[in-house]
Design an enzyme around this catalytic site. Structure first.
Site, PDB file in Angstrom:
ATOM      1  N   HIS A   1      29.452  35.339  43.646  1.00 63.23           N
ATOM      2  CA  HIS A   1      30.460  34.631  43.094  1.00 63.23           C
ATOM      3  C   HIS A   1      30.914  33.335  44.177  1.00 63.23           C
ATOM      4  CE1 HIS A   1      34.209  35.916  44.176  1.00 63.23           C
ATOM      5  NE2 HIS A   1      34.480  37.298  43.822  1.00 63.23           N
TER       6      HIS A   1
ATOM      7  N   ASP B   1      33.335  30.983  42.463  1.00 64.47           N
ATOM      8  CA  ASP B   1      34.980  31.455  41.727  1.00 64.47           C
ATOM      9  C   ASP B   1      35.569  31.061  42.587  1.00 64.47           C
ATOM     10  OD1 ASP B   1      33.431  33.238  40.295  1.00 64.47           O
ATOM     11  OD2 ASP B   1      34.841  33.101  39.181  1.00 64.47           O
TER      12      ASP B   1
ATOM     13  N   ASP C   1      37.550  36.629  49.005  1.00 61.84           N
ATOM     14  CA  ASP C   1      36.740  36.434  47.898  1.00 61.84           C
ATOM     15  C   ASP C   1      35.822  35.688  47.957  1.00 61.84           C
ATOM     16  OD1 ASP C   1      36.035  38.196  45.554  1.00 61.84           O
ATOM     17  OD2 ASP C   1      38.178  37.723  44.537  1.00 61.84           O
TER      18      ASP C   1
ATOM     19  N   GLU D   1      32.435  34.569  38.109  1.00 61.09           N
ATOM     20  CA  GLU D   1      32.601  36.223  38.287  1.00 61.09           C
ATOM     21  C   GLU D   1      34.499  36.297  38.098  1.00 61.09           C
ATOM     22  OE1 GLU D   1      34.130  39.779  39.668  1.00 61.09           O
ATOM     23  OE2 GLU D   1      34.639  37.704  40.552  1.00 61.09           O
ATOM     24  N   GLU D   2      34.871  35.680  38.121  1.00 57.78           N
ATOM     25  CA  GLU D   2      36.251  36.131  38.448  1.00 57.78           C
ATOM     26  C   GLU D   2      36.729  36.309  36.460  1.00 57.78           C
ATOM     27  OE1 GLU D   2      38.020  37.186  40.935  1.00 57.78           O
ATOM     28  OE2 GLU D   2      37.577  36.296  42.332  1.00 57.78           O
TER      29      GLU D   2
ATOM     30  N   ASP E   1      30.984  42.188  46.969  1.00 61.33           N
ATOM     31  CA  ASP E   1      32.088  41.621  46.536  1.00 61.33           C
ATOM     32  C   ASP E   1      33.230  42.580  46.646  1.00 61.33           C
ATOM     33  OD1 ASP E   1      33.829  40.109  45.835  1.00 61.33           O
ATOM     34  OD2 ASP E   1      32.756  39.835  43.637  1.00 61.33           O
TER      35      ASP E   1
HETATM   36 ZN   LIG Z   1      35.316  38.456  44.125  1.00 59.71          ZN
END
Ligand SMILES: [Zn+2]
Length: 429
Positions: A116, A118, A149, A183-184, A210
């Site tokens: 991801h 973001d 992340d 995703e967040e 992730d």
């Molecule tokens: Zn993540």
């Protein structure tokens, strides 16, 4: 045994006899990735500088980061599909999602590597030793928001793609590369709408780097259900010296939070050893600011709960329980309370521990690192949930120190490099 694969004429070294096909092996890929260590580090430094805080958290830059990744892939000769999902809150009017496929010998199925774009915000700046968006390299680590992340995954995946492309190694089945938004904050502008199309097939597989463990032995095959609640309590605002004339929403909100905390933990107390932690969790988290001054009794209280619930419990039942406690509190106090789920994701079937994608990963980790792995379920939500909902066997795996969302987040360069080798092994075997 190294897999021998044909290389095209473009990379033939001059010492080679004309006509003799040059062969490249997966060992070449591992060596190539190892040699790319400095390039990977430089890439990460550039990536982290493109601030990409999710717009739900007041951020921007996700789109720009996506374009950076797109350009990078196109520079390697990949044809990248850009899937924009409209979102008026952003300067671009959309959220970016990218997919591209490297064809395998068998093109009937695709194994996706998905990351991801973001990030979450940096949080309190004073907790950071360095600027979260001016990444620094120290002791083999890259420090910055989003470095682990999910920057580490973006780096590992892109350099896997680059190794396979430059060495012209053909994967066993199609390898898909996906870089998604949002995703967040629920993936509503990311994989969720993408999965409504036929980009991903139920027979496809996915690796989502992730979450993971520092030694790389943890393979996530299941996730808990996620329930985020916004609890709004309305009372009556009055002067702090005359509380009896109003209704203190802060006190009622706190009471309700404590009741929910106690009741939910007591009622939903069962354990399942596959999951880490093995219990359901119910946490009062965010609390919105109320009045600006000490001498006003707040008439409005807004707070949030983050619940991660074991699959044994349907979220519907949990919500019904919460609603009944809420009604009781309303009757007792005269306040109006609204409970709104802002994330409500019932979990789906876990990926079988003996599925092909799990085996591919286990084999790679055994061969490359001599590791014996174990399957787990987690409380953190990843895009793995949605892939599994589509029917795709999905594992969430990477090697990391679990610095996600923390101040002084870092990615270990070793992890980024070595995970790329694992992905190359998975792709070629
Ligand atoms: Zn993540």
């Amino acid at each position: 045994m190294p897999v021998k694969l044909y290389l095209s004429v473009t990379r033939q070294p001059t010492f080679q006899t004309p006509g003799e096909p040059e062969l490249s092996t997966q060992e070449d890929a591992f060596r190539w990735i190892e040699k790319s260590r400095d390039d990977m580090t430089r890439f990460m430094l550039e990536l982290v500088k493109i601030k990409a805080v999710n717009v739900d958290f007041g951020g921007k830059g996700e789109y720009e980061r996506g374009l950076f990744v797109k350009k990078w892939l196109e520079g390697l000769g990949f044809k990248v599909a850009k899937h924009d999902i409209p979102d008026k809150r952003t300067a671009e009017g959309a959220r970016i999602n990218l997919t591209t496929i490297l064809e395998g010998r068998d093109t009937s199925r695709t194994l996706w590597l998905a990351a991801h774009l973001d990030t979450v915000p940096e949080g309190s700046r004073e907790l950071w030793a360095t600027d979260p968006y001016e990444p620094v390299v120290k002791d083999g680590k890259i420090f910055g928001r989003g470095s682990e992340d999910n920057g580490q995954a973006i780096g590992s995946i892109l350099f896997t793609a680059k190794a396979l492309k430059e060495l012209e190694l053909k994967p066993s089945i199609n390898i898909g590369f996906a870089f998604v938004s949002d995703e967040e904050s629920g993936s509503h502008y990311g994989v969720v709408p993408l999965l409504e199309t036929d980009i991903f097939k139920p027979t496809d597989m996915a690796i989502v780097p992730d979450t993971g463990s520092p030694d790389g032995t943890q393979i996530e095959v299941a996730e808990k259900s996620i329930l985020w609640l916004k609890i709004t309590t309305k009372g009556q605002q009055v002067h702090g010296s005359m509380p009896e004339k109003g209704l203190n929403a802060n006190r009622i909100g706190m009471k309700l939070a404590l009741q929910l905390d106690e009741h939910l933990h007591k009622k939903y107390a069962s354990t399942q050893p596959l999951y880490d932690p093995p219990v359901s969790t119910f946490e009062p988290t965010k609390h919105e600011a109320n009045v600006d001054n000490v001498n006003t009794v707040p008439g409005l209280d807004v707070q949030y709960f983050d619940c991660r619930v074991l699959p044994a419990y349907p979220l519907k039942t949990v919500i019904a329980d919460i609603e009944s406690l809420k009604s009781k509190m309303e009757k007792e106090t005269g306040a109006t309370i609204e409970i709104k789920p802002i994330q409500n994701e019932q979990n789906t079937n876990p990926t079988p521990v003996d599925s092909e994608v799990v085996k591919k990963l286990q084999t790679a980790l055994k061969k490359l690192r001599g590791l014996t792995t174990h399957a787990v379920g987690i409380g953190g939500g990843t895009v793995g949930l949605y892939f599994r909902r589509k029917g795709m066997h999905t594992v969430v795996w990477s090697t990391l120190d679990d610095m996600a969302h923390q101040p002084n987040e870092y990615c270990k360069i070793d992890n980024m490099v070595n995970d790329a080798k694992v992905f190359a092994h998975v792709a070629l075997n």
